[in-house]
Enzyme design. Structure first.
Site, PDB file in Angstrom:
ATOM      1  N   ASP A  24       0.851  -1.176   0.000  1.00 29.29           N
ATOM      2  CA  ASP A  24       0.000   0.000   0.000  1.00 29.29           C
ATOM      3  C   ASP A  24       0.899   1.241   0.000  1.00 29.29           C
ATOM      4  O   ASP A  24       2.076   1.166   0.353  1.00 29.29           O
ATOM      5  CB  ASP A  24      -0.885  -0.037   1.250  1.00 29.29           C
ATOM      6  CG  ASP A  24      -1.642   1.249   1.467  1.00 29.29           C
ATOM      7  OD1 ASP A  24      -2.393   1.645   0.563  1.00 29.29           O
ATOM      8  OD2 ASP A  24      -1.484   1.847   2.545  1.00 29.29           O
ATOM      9  N   ASP A  26      -0.237   5.118   0.950  1.00 28.47           N
ATOM     10  CA  ASP A  26      -0.475   6.058   2.045  1.00 28.47           C
ATOM     11  C   ASP A  26      -0.485   5.354   3.394  1.00 28.47           C
ATOM     12  O   ASP A  26      -1.258   4.420   3.621  1.00 28.47           O
ATOM     13  CB  ASP A  26      -1.811   6.780   1.842  1.00 28.47           C
ATOM     14  CG  ASP A  26      -1.777   7.733   0.659  1.00 28.47           C
ATOM     15  OD1 ASP A  26      -0.759   8.412   0.489  1.00 28.47           O
ATOM     16  OD2 ASP A  26      -2.769   7.792  -0.085  1.00 28.47           O
ATOM     17  N   THR A 121      -2.529   1.251  -4.622  1.00 26.37           N
ATOM     18  CA  THR A 121      -3.038   2.375  -3.842  1.00 26.37           C
ATOM     19  C   THR A 121      -4.445   2.771  -4.249  1.00 26.37           C
ATOM     20  O   THR A 121      -4.854   2.578  -5.402  1.00 26.37           O
ATOM     21  CB  THR A 121      -2.099   3.591  -3.995  1.00 26.37           C
ATOM     22  OG1 THR A 121      -2.671   4.716  -3.323  1.00 26.37           O
ATOM     23  CG2 THR A 121      -1.879   3.950  -5.458  1.00 26.37           C
ATOM     24  N   SER A 122      -5.159   3.356  -3.283  1.00 21.97           N
ATOM     25  CA  SER A 122      -6.501   3.880  -3.551  1.00 21.97           C
ATOM     26  C   SER A 122      -6.457   5.297  -4.116  1.00 21.97           C
ATOM     27  O   SER A 122      -7.504   5.877  -4.409  1.00 21.97           O
ATOM     28  CB  SER A 122      -7.338   3.862  -2.265  1.00 21.97           C
ATOM     29  OG  SER A 122      -7.580   2.539  -1.842  1.00 21.97           O
ATOM     30  N   LYS A 152     -10.443  -0.816  -2.719  1.00 21.54           N
ATOM     31  CA  LYS A 152     -10.345  -1.538  -1.457  1.00 21.54           C
ATOM     32  C   LYS A 152     -11.582  -1.244  -0.611  1.00 21.54           C
ATOM     33  O   LYS A 152     -12.084  -0.124  -0.645  1.00 21.54           O
ATOM     34  CB  LYS A 152      -9.083  -1.099  -0.703  1.00 21.54           C
ATOM     35  CG  LYS A 152      -7.783  -1.390  -1.441  1.00 21.54           C
ATOM     36  CD  LYS A 152      -6.596  -0.743  -0.716  1.00 21.54           C
ATOM     37  CE  LYS A 152      -5.315  -0.890  -1.486  1.00 21.54           C
ATOM     38  NZ  LYS A 152      -4.167  -0.223  -0.839  1.00 21.54           N
ATOM     39  N   ASP A 177      -1.821  -0.712   6.099  1.00 20.22           N
ATOM     40  CA  ASP A 177      -1.960  -0.035   7.396  1.00 20.22           C
ATOM     41  C   ASP A 177      -3.410   0.300   7.716  1.00 20.22           C
ATOM     42  O   ASP A 177      -3.675   0.961   8.712  1.00 20.22           O
ATOM     43  CB  ASP A 177      -1.133   1.256   7.416  1.00 20.22           C
ATOM     44  CG  ASP A 177      -1.792   2.369   6.623  1.00 20.22           C
ATOM     45  OD1 ASP A 177      -1.983   3.466   7.177  1.00 20.22           O
ATOM     46  OD2 ASP A 177      -2.138   2.141   5.444  1.00 20.22           O
TER      47      ASP A 177
END
Length: 220
Positions: A24, A26, A121-122, A152, A177
């Site tokens: 991931d 962030d 990543t989102s 996600k 995270d």
């Protein structure tokens, strides 16, 4: 912190079978928590929403999903526009975006060990590129919200990354995270390592610890 370190060593025997690491961005590779929180608190103020609740909802999921959840009655066009405006706001707020502790050490270790890796990543591609560039991290593969139809906690992003790397998802280690990210990694069938105490297969204090674990297991 010591408790997390002890918990993380218990499943370490699973790591030698890892054929790729999917990270991931962030909160995992890049410390952008303050920037993300500022953006959503500003948005909350504009719309008269509880900022603490909004920040909690926004963690680890695409902006468009957050906006849709908060305003289910809005049209798709308005949701897309609001999400795009949030991403624009975050792209302009990079001053305190830095690599997380051990991020560069982990990247160097992955390259040294010859382990394929990717960032999933989102964020959209523009924001992800900006934040990773600010942190001086250049992933060999980047999968963003622009590459998926569902973000996600759906596993699609991690499944795409595994496929593009040519690795069975079951042999991937996902590092996350957020609860949404952990759920996505598990749904993909991967082993999941987590930061910030999120329940997962491997609990990490920071990415330095993961670099050490991978190095020891590959040397065994």
């Amino acid at each position: 912190m010591e408790r997390n370190a002890e918990a993380s060593t218990e499943p370490a025997a699973n790591l030698p079978s890892v054929a790729a690491v999917l990270l991931d961005m962030d909160g995992t590779l890049v410390d952008s928590d303050a920037a993300v929180e500022r953006a959503w608190r500003a948005w909350s103020a504009e719309h008269g929403l509880d900022p603490d609740a909004v920040v909690e909802i926004a963690q680890g999921v695409p902006a468009i999903s957050t906006v849709r959840r908060l305003w289910p009655e809005w049209s798709d066009d308005r949701v897309r526009a609001e999400a795009a405006r949030q991403l624009d706001r975050e792209c302009l707020d990079l001053a305190d975006v830095v690599p997380t502790p051990g991020a560069h050490q982990l990247v160097v270790t992955l390259e040294r060990l010859g382990l394929p890796w990717a960032v999933v990543t989102s964020a959209d591609t523009r924001l992800a590129t900006a934040r990773l560039g600010q942190a001086d991290i250049n992933p060999p593969l980047l999968v963003t919200v622009d590459d998926v139809t569902v973000g996600k906690p759906d596993p699609q992003g991690y499944l795409i990354a595994a496929r593009r790397l040519g690795v069975d998802p079951a042999r991937c280690l996902v590092v996350e995270d957020s609860d949404a990210g952990v759920a996505a990694g598990r749904a993909a069938g991967a082993t999941v390592a987590s930061l910030k105490g999120r329940p997962a297969d491997v609990l990490l204090v920071d990415l330095r610890q993961l670099a050490g674990m991978l190095s020891r297991d590959r040397a065994a």
